[in-house]
Design an enzyme around this catalytic site. Structure first.
Site, PDB file in Angstrom:
ATOM      1  N   LYS A  18      -6.919  -4.868  -2.595  1.00 43.65           N
ATOM      2  CA  LYS A  18      -7.635  -5.249  -1.369  1.00 43.65           C
ATOM      3  C   LYS A  18      -8.665  -4.199  -0.980  1.00 43.65           C
ATOM      4  CE  LYS A  18      -4.929  -4.163   2.282  1.00 43.65           C
ATOM      5  NZ  LYS A  18      -5.004  -2.684   2.408  1.00 43.65           N
ATOM      6  N   CYS A  51      -2.290  -2.670   7.609  1.00 43.41           N
ATOM      7  CA  CYS A  51      -2.121  -3.609   6.502  1.00 43.41           C
ATOM      8  C   CYS A  51      -0.908  -4.505   6.668  1.00 43.41           C
ATOM      9  CB  CYS A  51      -2.059  -2.859   5.177  1.00 43.41           C
ATOM     10  SG  CYS A  51      -2.051  -4.000   3.812  1.00 43.41           S
ATOM     11  N   ASP A  77       0.794  -1.243   0.000  1.00 43.31           N
ATOM     12  CA  ASP A  77       0.000   0.000   0.000  1.00 43.31           C
ATOM     13  C   ASP A  77       0.823   1.288   0.000  1.00 43.31           C
ATOM     14  OD1 ASP A  77      -1.949  -1.904   0.192  1.00 43.31           O
ATOM     15  OD2 ASP A  77      -2.836  -1.189   2.042  1.00 43.31           O
TER      16      ASP A  77
HETATM   17  C1  VGL Z   1      -4.876   0.800   5.696  1.00 42.03           C
HETATM   18  C2  VGL Z   1      -6.237   2.027   7.059  1.00 42.03           C
HETATM   19  C3  VGL Z   1      -7.238   1.993   6.121  1.00 42.03           C
HETATM   20  C4  VGL Z   1      -3.547   0.166   5.453  1.00 42.03           C
HETATM   21  C5  VGL Z   1      -5.875   0.743   4.746  1.00 42.03           C
HETATM   22  O1  VGL Z   1      -3.254  -0.165   4.304  1.00 42.03           O
HETATM   23  O2  VGL Z   1      -2.786  -0.005   6.428  1.00 42.03           O
HETATM   24  N1  VGL Z   1      -5.067   1.438   6.844  1.00 42.03           N
HETATM   25  N2  VGL Z   1      -7.033   1.346   4.961  1.00 42.03           N
END
Ligand code: VGL
Ligand code: ZN
Length: 209
Positions: free
Chosen positions: A101, A146, A8
């Site tokens: 995701k 994540c 991410d």
């Molecule tokens: C994430 C919060 C919301 C992450 C994704 O990738 O850690 N954190 N969505």
């Protein structure tokens, strides 16, 4: 074979982005320097539809409030938006596969393997099995979401799992979240390494943690 999983590393998670992770920009040069040291490089993307269940706006609430057990976030990583792109400065040539995701409107997914309801797999497990990639190294965002949940799933699936500590950053909604996440990963069997373990004398811009 050593496989780097870039978690991410998207514009919305950079400082100033929709869900900015403090100091997230610092990991970009570190990840770029690490990439040549891995046989395989995979990326994941947080990839939400508009009105996703994890968005505070979907429920007329404020970020940080809860919806059941779901923490609500600002709108972030909306599919095909600029903020959902891999950051511009990341070296992308060697990324051989990308897994998405959080695509289900009604279910969040912190793990890069399965959604939180464990209904849907992203395809990452299948890909790793197919290519016999058993030795995983996680970098990216966010350590306390994540990265944490992806690492726990990877351990449960039987992979060898290392976290490159200085190539991850945490959101730290609560100041101890990062520390707790690291403890949880270690207790589950994850190993911790640092970029200098790969880069050796090569100049790494990793801060001392
Ligand atoms: C994430 C919060 C919301 C992450 C994704 O990738 O850690 N954190 N969505
Ligand atoms: Zn998200």
């Amino acid at each position: 074979m050593k496989t780097l999983i870039i978690t991410d590393v998207q514009h919305d998670f950079m400082p100033g982005g929709a869900l900015g992770v403090p100091h997230a920009n610092e990991i970009i040069p570190i990840i770029n320097a690490l990439i040549p040291h891995f046989e395989h490089v995979i990326a994941t993307l947080d990839w939400h539809p508009e009105n996703h269940v994890s968005f505070a706006s979907t429920h007329g609430k404020k970020p940080g409030e809860m919806f059941g057990t779901q923490i609500l976030w600002p709108d972030h990583c909306v599919q095909n938006s600029h903020g959902a792109n891999l950051v511009a400065g990341l070296k992308k040539e060697k990324i051989e596969a990308i897994f998405h995701k959080g695509t289900d409107p009604d279910v969040d997914s912190y793990s890069a393997f399965f959604d939180d309801a464990r209904h849907r797999a992203t395809g990452l497990d299948e890909y790793l099995e197919k290519h016999k990639l058993r030795d995983l190294y996680f970098v990216g965002l966010a350590t306390d979401y994540c990265v944490l949940y992806s690492v726990l799933d990877a351990l449960e699936l039987g992979f060898s799992v290392s976290v490159i500590r200085d190539a991850c950053r945490a959101i730290n909604l609560h100041p101890l979240d990062e520390q707790r996440a690291l403890e949880t990963m270690r207790a589950g069997g994850a190993k911790f390494v640092f970029s200098k373990d790969f880069l050796g004398k090569e100049k790494s811009r990793s801060p001392i943690l």
